[in-house]
Scaffold this active site. Structure first.
Site, mmCIF file in Angstrom:
data_model
loop_
_atom_site.group_PDB
_atom_site.id
_atom_site.type_symbol
_atom_site.label_atom_id
_atom_site.label_comp_id
_atom_site.label_asym_id
_atom_site.label_seq_id
_atom_site.Cartn_x
_atom_site.Cartn_y
_atom_site.Cartn_z
ATOM 1 N N CYS A 169 -48.495 -18.535 12.307
ATOM 2 C CA CYS A 169 -49.071 -18.289 13.634
ATOM 3 C C CYS A 169 -50.305 -17.398 13.524
ATOM 4 C CB CYS A 169 -48.021 -17.648 14.542
ATOM 5 S SG CYS A 169 -48.648 -17.270 16.184
ATOM 6 N N CYS A 218 -50.763 -14.908 16.346
ATOM 7 C CA CYS A 218 -49.878 -13.738 16.282
ATOM 8 C C CYS A 218 -50.317 -12.767 15.183
ATOM 9 C CB CYS A 218 -48.434 -14.141 15.960
ATOM 10 S SG CYS A 218 -47.832 -15.612 16.760
ATOM 11 N N ASP A 219 -50.669 -13.296 14.024
ATOM 12 C CA ASP A 219 -50.826 -12.449 12.842
ATOM 13 C C ASP A 219 -52.262 -12.284 12.351
ATOM 14 O OD1 ASP A 219 -48.055 -12.167 12.778
ATOM 15 O OD2 ASP A 219 -47.795 -13.939 11.532
#
Ligand code: NAP
Length: 304
Positions: free
Chosen positions: A133, A136-137
């Protein structure tokens, strides 16, 4: 007993549905596969895009969602749904231990799992540089060198997103043509800090405790090269957890349950919420939004 609604899954979509459902005074139960709520976000180190929770861990956000559901005395059952069938207008769920549960309506919020490459180092370094992701990261790889694997819309959009954060982005694609939308591909190819490694596959991801490099093989020349990178973003598709429902509700060719923003499927009283349904943006906030929408769809169905 016949519940008003059974919610399958306890990720953000399922728990949000539970909160809205309890507040709407529906009789409901949540089925969760493991005795730990949260779904995929359990594995997310830091969630930095869920409004109101700066830098919360995925685990802590899951606990907060669960705490909120518990505060409304939500019933949870641990078990894996093996089958969904219809008995007239009543929906019947069969769990792995044979238990049968009946409800007027069903919310399928069973999520999905990112497809893995299955290469050496991928599993061991997951969360330690290997991510599924970018949204997200990505922020953890500021000014670092990263690789994106895949050739679809997700991979190309992830690479564009990462090019703004990271120093260098390699895109590894197994063919010599992207399947992603042309506009995004044109944009990607215009970026100075992006290099596409065509006709290439990942041989292995290297590193002891954290990702240090990646070994790439060109499938046409058999040439093997190692690139020093801190992050590997794998975007080779997604497997929705729709298996037990495919005989009842319509799915698209990738297995997502076909449902629009109102979360209604082709079967009255069966609602699909979160990552398991067809949708543009799979994020925690859109899953939580689906949970609320799904209860509205259930209420509409029950009032008919
Ligand atoms: P996808 O379209 O299924 O693409 C997966 C990519 O990974 C493909 O390029 C595929 O290669 C490659 N791949 C698959 N298995 C592989 C393996 N084992 N090793 C190496 N490469 C592998 O998945 P997605 O990009 O996640 O998109 C899923 C759906 O969501 C699509 O319908 C997409 O259009 C949609 N989506 C839309 C948007 C948007 O509209 N903004 C954004 C994201 C996603 P091949 O090309 O050779 O098959």
């Amino acid at each position: 007993m016949i519940y008003d609604v059974i919610i399958i899954g306890s990720g953000p979509a399922g728990l949000s549905a539970a909160i809205y459902g309890k507040r709407a005074e529906l009789s409901l139960v949540v089925i969760e596969k493991a005795a730990l709520s949260g779904g995929q976000i359990i594995n997310t180190t830091e969630v930095d895009n869920y409004p109101g929770f700066i830098g919360i861990s995925g685990f802590d956000l899951s606990m907060k969602l669960r705490e909120h559901s518990d505060s409304l005395e939500t019933e949870f059952i641990t078990g894996e749904v093996k089958d969904l069938s219809l008995d007239g207008e009543t929906k019947v769920i069969t769990l792995d231990d044979g238990t049968k549960l009946r409800a007027k309506a069903i919310i399928i919020a069973s999520g999905g799992v990112p497809r893995h490459l299955g290469v050496e180092g991928e599993k061991d370094l997951a969360g330690m540089g290997v991510s599924y992701c970018a949204t997200c990261d990505g922020a953890f790889f500021r000014n670092k060198d990263v690789v994106v694997v895949g050739g679809g819309d997700t991979a190309v959009e992830d690479a564009i997103f990462l090019s703004r954060i990271s120093r260098k982005v390699y895109v590894v694609h197994r063919r010599d043509e992207f399947r992603a939308k042309k506009g995004s591909v044109t944009k990607l190819l215009s970026l100075e800090n992006v290099t596409v490694l065509w006709d290439s596959v990942v041989e292995k991801i290297n590193g002891d405790d954290v990702t240090e490099s990646i070994t790439i093989k060109n499938v046409k020349t058999n040439e093997i090269n190692e690139y020093d990178v801190s992050g590997v973003f794998i975007a080779v598709g997604y497997i929705p957890n729709s298996g037990p429902f495919k005989d009842i509700v319509a799915t698209d060719k990738s297995g997502h349950i076909i449902a629009g923003e109102n979360c209604e499927t082709n079967v009255p009283g069966i609602i699909a919420a979160g990552d398991v349904r067809t949708k543009e943006l799979r994020q925690i906030v859109t899953a939580a939004s689906d949970g609320a929408m799904a209860i509205t769809a259930v209420e509409k169905y029950l009032n008919q």
